[in-house]
Design a protein around this motif. Structure first.
Motif, short mmCIF file in Angstrom:
data_model
loop_
_atom_site.label_atom_id
_atom_site.label_comp_id
_atom_site.label_asym_id
_atom_site.label_seq_id
_atom_site.Cartn_x
_atom_site.Cartn_y
_atom_site.Cartn_z
N VAL A 1 18.44 8.65 60.29
CA VAL A 1 17.14 7.75 60.53
C VAL A 1 17.63 6.41 60.73
O VAL A 1 16.98 5.43 61.49
CB VAL A 1 16.42 7.93 59.38
CG1 VAL A 1 15.64 9.23 59.44
CG2 VAL A 1 16.95 7.57 58.07
N TRP B 1 8.15 7.45 60.19
CA TRP B 1 9.45 6.47 60.36
C TRP B 1 9.23 5.39 61.30
O TRP B 1 9.80 4.34 60.91
CB TRP B 1 10.31 7.54 60.64
CG TRP B 1 11.94 6.76 60.81
CD1 TRP B 1 12.72 6.61 61.90
CD2 TRP B 1 12.44 6.28 59.56
NE1 TRP B 1 13.64 5.74 61.47
CE2 TRP B 1 13.57 5.61 60.16
CE3 TRP B 1 12.26 6.20 58.20
CZ2 TRP B 1 14.43 4.96 59.39
CZ3 TRP B 1 12.99 5.66 57.41
CH2 TRP B 1 14.19 4.90 57.90
N LEU C 1 8.76 4.05 51.72
CA LEU C 1 8.39 5.08 52.83
C LEU C 1 7.11 5.64 52.30
O LEU C 1 6.05 5.65 53.18
CB LEU C 1 9.64 6.20 52.95
CG LEU C 1 9.28 7.14 53.97
CD1 LEU C 1 9.46 6.52 55.37
CD2 LEU C 1 10.31 8.31 54.08
#
Ligand code: AMP
Ligand code: ZN
Length: 457
Positions: free
Chosen positions: A39, A302, A322
């Motif tokens: 990521v 994301w 997150l």
């Protein structure tokens, strides 16, 4: 105000003017396909996607080229160690060609899931061996190369401003380095062509004027960007790690061959960190997009998370942060859904949005403005029309989301809970029967490390 972008080469914010309007040539260093992208890598590709969308928002026509590094990237950036592809091949028991194919496809899948626009041109290093050899010959003819027992090297001492991009202290580096020099004449010299090790057949190797071998990592970007964008084009980008080695070397090659610094703007995305350290494949602290999906996160979360930080600041990953992004994103798209049909966009909000985008891609402020819009007393249709304009840059698919598909009916949720209990008590027959009932009702249950996940069949 016009679009202003931060150029690492001059260390300044500069007004952006295309070299050949309305076209803009943009080259982004792509993945080395020996493993999955993490990521952190994807944060860099999200930044580049925002850049591309911002250029298009400004009315430019972007020709976007991305390479796939499928040969030549060694485990050490000092031109030593094994080729990452051959190493990946040993790790997986597949051929280097097979893993290149596999991880390229996985990478493209991740880009799609993040709503990253597909480059205009994809180019693989192994499809451009002839162009790379041609570029090395050109550098050789101009007198910038020398030969050692393991390859052809670029002599960086012949370029007076080698390393300018990184503001490298070349003399200091030279004085300080004794390790990994092998036969290199200067610490900053780098391989253009490496010979296959004597008596060893590599999976990926080619004939060349210098002997059988493979190209060094940096030459592909100089050769392919020149082929698809010309000897001097608008914007070149990548992650911040490229400021010190890879990009100075691309510039050196192009300067030797064509006399240009390759691109008018050099732009770099800063790292994603985890526990204050860089997230990296070699560090072993990485998460894939698929890991987030397995834990029940929508991949677009994301993207939303990345937009919360300016691309020129480090972003620290925590699960709490997150989860906060999940809540924010969910509230935003629920609101946008409820606004119904779009009418006329708000000029005032559009012009403020443009100002933030044009101020070196200030996405945190653009997002804050989106929240302002959401809380404003403008008619719902106006808010909807405006946010759809914003989304051309944000890329969050705000207009497409609808709640129904996501919600799981209560009776299914309780069957899933019952099954979870049955499994915990090792009553496998009961668990199977419950799964059959869940499936009969039109749902699939999948057991992941983070617990069961339910999907419509
Ligand atoms: P690689 O596949 O290792 O060549 O990396 C692909 C891209 O991801 C490059 O542009 C790197 O600069 C970038 N990158 C690597 N690690 C990170 C990180 N932790 N955060 C953001 N970008 C990264
Ligand atoms: Zn590159």
């Amino acid at each position: 105000m016009k679009l202003r972008l931060y150029d690492t080469y001059t260390r300044s914010l500069r007004e952006f003017e295309p070299l050949h309007p309305p076209e803009v040539g943009m080259y982004t260093c792509g993945p080395t396909v020996y493993d999955f992208a993490h990521v952190g890598n994807l944060r860099t590709y999200v930044f580049e996607d925002i850049l591309r969308r911002a250029l298009e928002f400004n009315g430019y026509k972007v020709r976007h080229v991305m390479n796939i590094t499928d040969v030549g990237h060694l485990t050490s950036d000092a031109d030593t160690g094994e080729d990452r592809m051959e190493k990946g091949s040993r790790r997986t028991g597949k051929s280097a060609w097979e893993i290149a194919e596999l991880y390229t496809e996985e990478f493209k899948k991740d880009l799609k899931r993040l709503n990253i626009l597909e480059p205009t041109i994809w180019c693989r290093a192994t499809d451009h061996i002839a162009e790379q050899i041609e570029t090395i010959r050109c550098i050789e003819k101009k007198g910038f190369t020398y030969r050692t027992s393991d390859g052809i090297y670029f002599d960086t001492s012949k370029l007076p401003d080698y390393g300018h991009l990184a503001r490298l202290d070349v003399a200091g580096l030279q004085a300080g380095t004794r390790i990994e020099m092998a036969e290199k004449r200067h610490a900053t010299d780098f391989a253009l062509w490496k010979f296959s090790p004597p008596g060893q057949k590599r999976q990926m190797e080619w004939d060349s004027p210098w002997g059988v071998g493979f190209p060094g990592w940096h030459i592909e970007c100089s050769a392919m960007s020149a082929k698809y964008l010309g000897e001097f084009f608008d914007i070149h980008c990548g992650g911040e790690d490229h400021i010190t080695v890879h990009h100075p070397n691309e510039i050196a090659q192009t300067q030797a061959c064509f006399g240009t610094r390759l691109a008018n703007f050099w732009m770099h995305g800063y790292f994603l960190q985890i526990d204050d350290a860089r997230m990296g494949k070699s560090v072993g602290n990485f998460l894939r997009l698929q890991d987030l999906i397995d834990r029940g996160y929508d991949p677009l979360v994301w993207r939303y998370f990345c937009l919360g930080a300016h691309y020129r600041t480090k972003l620290n990953f925590t699960w709490e942060a997150l989860d906060a992004a999940v809540r924010g994103f969910q509230r935003l798209r629920t609101a946008v859904h409820e606004w119904g049909e779009p009418s006329q966009a708000s000029e005032e909000h559009l012009s403020r949005f443009t100002e933030f985008v044009d101020d070196d891609l200030n996405m945190p402020r653009a997002l804050a403005l989106t929240w302002d819009l959401s809380r404003s007393d403008l008619p719902a249709g106006v808010r909807k029309a405006t946010v759809l304009w914003f989304d051309a840059v944000l890329g969050l698919r705000l207009g497409e989301w609808a709640p129904s598909e996501e919600s799981i009916p209560d009776e299914i949720a309780s069957l899933v809970d019952e099954r979870k209990r049955a499994r915990a008590e090792r009553r496998w027959k009961d668990a199977d029967a419950l799964r059959a009932r869940i499936q009969a009702a039109g749902y699939d249950v999948e057991d992941t490390a983070a617990g069961p996940r339910i999907k419509r069949r």
